[in-house]
Design an enzyme around this catalytic site. Structure first.
Site, mmCIF file in Angstrom:
data_model
loop_
_atom_site.group_PDB
_atom_site.id
_atom_site.type_symbol
_atom_site.label_atom_id
_atom_site.label_comp_id
_atom_site.label_asym_id
_atom_site.label_seq_id
_atom_site.Cartn_x
_atom_site.Cartn_y
_atom_site.Cartn_z
ATOM 1 N N HIS A 20 62.176 13.553 83.788
ATOM 2 C CA HIS A 20 61.791 12.557 82.793
ATOM 3 C C HIS A 20 60.861 13.139 81.737
ATOM 4 C CE1 HIS A 20 59.084 9.377 81.235
ATOM 5 N NE2 HIS A 20 60.221 8.735 81.079
ATOM 6 N N CYS B 68 68.231 51.815 67.188
ATOM 7 C CA CYS B 68 67.601 50.734 67.950
ATOM 8 C C CYS B 68 66.118 50.994 68.180
ATOM 9 C CB CYS B 68 68.311 50.538 69.286
ATOM 10 S SG CYS B 68 68.295 51.996 70.353
#
Length: 846
Positions: A460, A799
């Site tokens: 919830h 990279c």
């Protein structure tokens, strides 16, 4: 409508009575069926369609829609019937309570919590104790008997769920505002539950929610679902989203589950198991489970024999907590059902599932879908804008948990243990509590952030905080103890899956990316990614794939144990009796691998899921996975690592990368890596994964590694499988033509290339001032390897850190003709803009 009563007929004990009962049922149902649909009090699921929301609410209309259209596609839906909104209006008028309801709500002020509580209590009492009209009561009894007859069981247990007629609109979900009653058995208990359900249209949170959304209290009606219970009290249940709840990534199904009835998961009373399934390859027949997290599952909701309190909470046995609540086959089945349901509705869906217990519980062991509603958070977001929260400073970490959303909130802590104290909460405070339920919503919407001890990503607190756009951290376990009233904190959900509560009010910025204004570039702009949990978010930033997925990051975060300690687990266990250090290692391994009898499988599966989640987040673009590149000192820090790792004086240029893979001591660990990669490509269907070999000193080393990979089932060229090599050692540049003969491509590792070109240890502070990727020697090496790669027809990218840190280095790479750059995620957008400008200047087009 005729009024039918039970007592005069069912007290006659004779064969005539039995015949009369049959006639009675036939007349009632026939009369009901001959009436116009919109005038009936009872409608069965097979009579309902999604267009019937005004008549039976979103929940019931959806159940009818699925029952009619999706059962033939294999989705199992428990049968039942709806008590319509007509019946609710009939109750208001026949019982004469409409004016009483209006009077009870007079003077309502939802911003005054005490006023809201007082008005809500009054109006619920009016409805709860109103007498059901006799004809409505009789129709409910008859429908329940028919359901029992259809199931061939007396007094079948049912779920009684509210279904508001304004439920699940595109920008508002009334789900959870009213009550649900489980394990209701017998006519009298059913009627009592229905009265309570009607009254729950006026829970405090429902009243407040309608006011916030601009709905009149007499514009929303209540229908009730009466549905055969799935005996998940003897099995498991949970929630599915057909979209990732945190990032809004649309290609993942997110499943949560725990033991027992599903209310504990929905309410956030339990920290559930979590699973991710990748939709595109699932639909092609693959088995793409790209995430599994074992929840603590401390409690479970089960049946009682007392209809006054038909369910209870009990502790989950320890042995059950240490296992996932569903199997891989069941995860995949729920994933496929979520895709079927989403495809039918044409939108992301929020779904509840349950497994029917077997054995003594007379269940069939099957999975069922018990509810489905539209997802109402990410489906409303503007698709072409990404908002990124960036914390500018950090401080003492007070508490951690699971992050909900990606925002940052700040304020003074208010620890509230019970909903009875919610009137003490003030706007802008940080709500800290054990768990929330719908009664807390009036104060949740004024909180700057929400922190709970318990709950999973579909509880919830998580669902409401997403809808409200408020950062939340759930499942902290001890926030109510660690955080103190009035203490100022910063609640950060911006750092991945882990949410962090920092001491004090810290500065942060919000960056906005306008996706539809990003230019196209010839140079591919890829990303460096190491944390799988961030892949779904990062994959939505404009990119051309992943140029570097660091395997050691995945091993650190997902596994944390030296692979050889897992491979040799049984041997270690045998030595544990006589060695305290090994006993401690075995204890730590057992704690982390509780759900796995086979410890090698723990390594392989978790590594595969980490790789798979990154590959899924960027699919179908290439994802270059660098094989493990731990140094000996880094491997030694893993659990059990000191047993297997030598001590080196300079690990930076020692036993790392390719030299490990063919070494007889380490080879079994490397073969487990290969098995993980093979699963990602073959089982998960993520063939966009490319392997990359780091720190490969010679061509001969490269050949040895490629042969071991082949023996492990990773054959170069098979099903498009490619193997790259890092160009990070001067030998890779000098003999680039030789490496090009055996590898499919290169990726320049500028960090190590700079270190080795300049002859320094990049871990040493003493020579750090010399380290600079822009040095002319380094740039000449970079230019040379790009030239050779182009001449030999091999792909080449970079990279390393340099293009992320230095824009001028990035433009230098464009001038050299590099194919791709892999950057840190936070520099991708800026660098892409710089590259586009440089390509335009050079007259380069895509």
């Amino acid at each position: 409508m005729a009024t039918w009563r039970k007592t005069p007929i069912f007290n006659i004990k004779s064969s005539i009575s039995a015949l009369f009962m049959i006639n009675f049922w036939y007349v009632c149902t026939t009369m009901s069926e001959t009436k116009n649909k919109k005038d009936r009090y009872i409608l069965w699921f097979d009579e309902l369609r999604i267009a019937d929301v005004p008549l039976v609410g979103g929940k019931n209309a959806s159940l009818g829609e699925m029952y009619h259209f999706l059962t033939e596609k294999g989705v199992k839906i428990p049968n039942g019937f709806a008590i319509t909104a007509v019946a609710y209006r009939h109750l208001l008028k026949d019982a004469g309570i409409e004016d009483d309801v209006k009077n009870a709500l007079a003077g309502l002020d939802t911003h005054d919590i005490k006023n809201l509580q007082e008005r809500g209590r009054k109006v619920r009492q009016v409805v709860r104790y109103a007498k059901l009209p006799l004809d409505l009561e009789d129709e409910i009894r008859v429908a329940y008997r028919k359901l029992c007859k259809d199931m061939d069981r007396p007094d079948i247990d049912v779920a009684v769920r509210s279904s508001a007629t304004a439920e699940d609109l595109p920008d508002a979900s009334f789900a959870g505002q009213q009550e649900t009653y489980l394990n209701i058995r017998g006519e009298e208990s059913l009627l009592d539950a229905c009265r309570s359900c009607f009254a729950s249209l006026f829970t405090d949170r429902a009243i407040s929610y309608r006011e916030d959304k601009g709905f009149g209290h007499f514009d929303v009606y209540l229908s009730i679902a009466v549905q055969v219970m799935v005996r998940s009290d003897a099995a498991s249940s949970g929630v599915i989203f057909s979209i990732d709840t945190e990032s809004g990534f649309k290609d993942a199904v997110f499943i949560t589950g725990a033991y027992g009835l599903g209310e504990t998961v929905v309410q956030g009373a339990v920290n559930p198991d979590e699973f991710y399934v990748f939709k595109p390859t699932l639909e092609k027949g693959a088995r793409p489970i790209v995430g599994k997290r074992l929840g603590s599952k401390e409690i479970m909701m089960v049946y009682t024999s007392d209809q006054r309190r038909p369910t209870k909470i009990v502790d989950t046995p320890e042995s059950m907590r240490q296992h996932f609540c569903i199997t891989d086959d069941e995860i995949l089945k729920l994933g496929r059902w979520a895709v079927i349901i989403e495809d039918h509705y044409g939108k992301p869906m929020d779904i509840e599932w349950a497994k029917n217990g077997d054995g003594d519980y007379e269940g069939d062991g099957e999975l069922y879908i018990v509810q489905a509603r539209p997802e109402t958070v990410h489906s409303q977001k503007t698709a072409n804008i990404i908002e990124t929260y960036v914390l500018k400073e950090k401080s003492n970490i007070l508490v951690t948990g699971q992050a909900v959303g990606s925002k940052i909130g700040q304020g003074a802590v208010n620890v509230i243990e019970s909903s009875a104290r919610i009137t003490e909460f003030k706007k802008g405070e940080v709500l800290v509590t054990d768990m929330t339920d719908p009664d807390w919503e009036p104060i949740m919407k004024i909180a700057s952030a929400i922190v709970t001890n318990r709950g999973g990503r579909t509880c919830h607190a998580a669902i409401v905080s997403r809808e409200l756009g408020i950062p939340a951290i759930i499942g902290t376990e001890n926030a109510t103890e660690k955080l103190k009233d009035r203490q100022e904190v910063t609640v950060s959900c911006s750092e991945g899956q882990e949410g962090i509560i920092y001491e004090g009010i810290l500065p942060f910025e919000v960056e906005t990316i306008q996706l539809d204004k990003m230019p196209e570039t010839r140079t591919k702009i890829m990303m460096n990614v190491g944390i799988p949990e961030k892949a779904f978010d990062q994959g939505q930033i404009p990119n051309d794939g992943v140029g570097l997925a660091r395997l050691e990051f995945i091993i650190n975060s997902y596994i944390g144990i030296h692979p050889l300690a897992l491979y040799h687990y049984e041997e270690l266990k045998n030595k544990a009796e006589s060695d305290q250090e090994i006993r401690d290692i075995i204890r730590k391994i057992d704690e982390k691998t509780a759900a796995y009898e086979n410890k090698k499988e723990f390594f392989i599966e978790n590594l595969a899921m980490g790789i798979g989640r990154i590959a899924a987040g960027f699919y179908p673009n290439d994802v270059v996975v660098r094989l493990s590149d731990f140094k000996t000192n880094e491997y030694a820090n893993l659990i059990g690592g000191r047993i297997y790792e030598p001590v080196e004086s300079n690990p930076m240029i020692g036993w790392r990368g390719a030299s490990r893979y063919y070494d007889e001591e380490f080879k079994p660990a490397f073969q487990m890596e290969c098995e993980a990669l093979k699963r990602v490509r073959n089982d998960m269907g993520l063939i966009n994964v490319i392997a990359m070999v780091p720190f490969c000193r010679t061509v001969e080393e490269g050949k040895k590694v490629i042969q071991i990979m082949k023996e492990s089932g990773l054959k170069q060229g098979e099903n498009g499988f490619q193997i790259y090599v890092m160009a990070e050692i001067p030998s890779n540049v000098i003999q680039a033509d030789g490496f090009a003969e055996i590898f499919d491509g290169f990726s320049i590792g500028s960090n190590d290339l700079t270190q080795l070109a300049l002859g320094l240890d990049r871990d040493s502070e003493l020579v750090a001032h010399i380290y600079d990727e822009r040095n002319v020697s380094v740039k000449r090496l970079v230019e040379s390897v790009i030239k050779t790669a182009k001449a030999t027809g091999r792909k080449i990218g970079i990279c390393g850190q340099a293009p992320s840190d230095f824009p001028e280095f990035a433009t230098f790479l464009v001038e050299c003709g590099i194919d791709s750059m892999s950057l840190n995620p936070d520099t991708v957008v800026k660098t892409k803009l710089d590259i586009a400008a440089k390509e335009k200047e050079l007259g380069i087009s895509k």
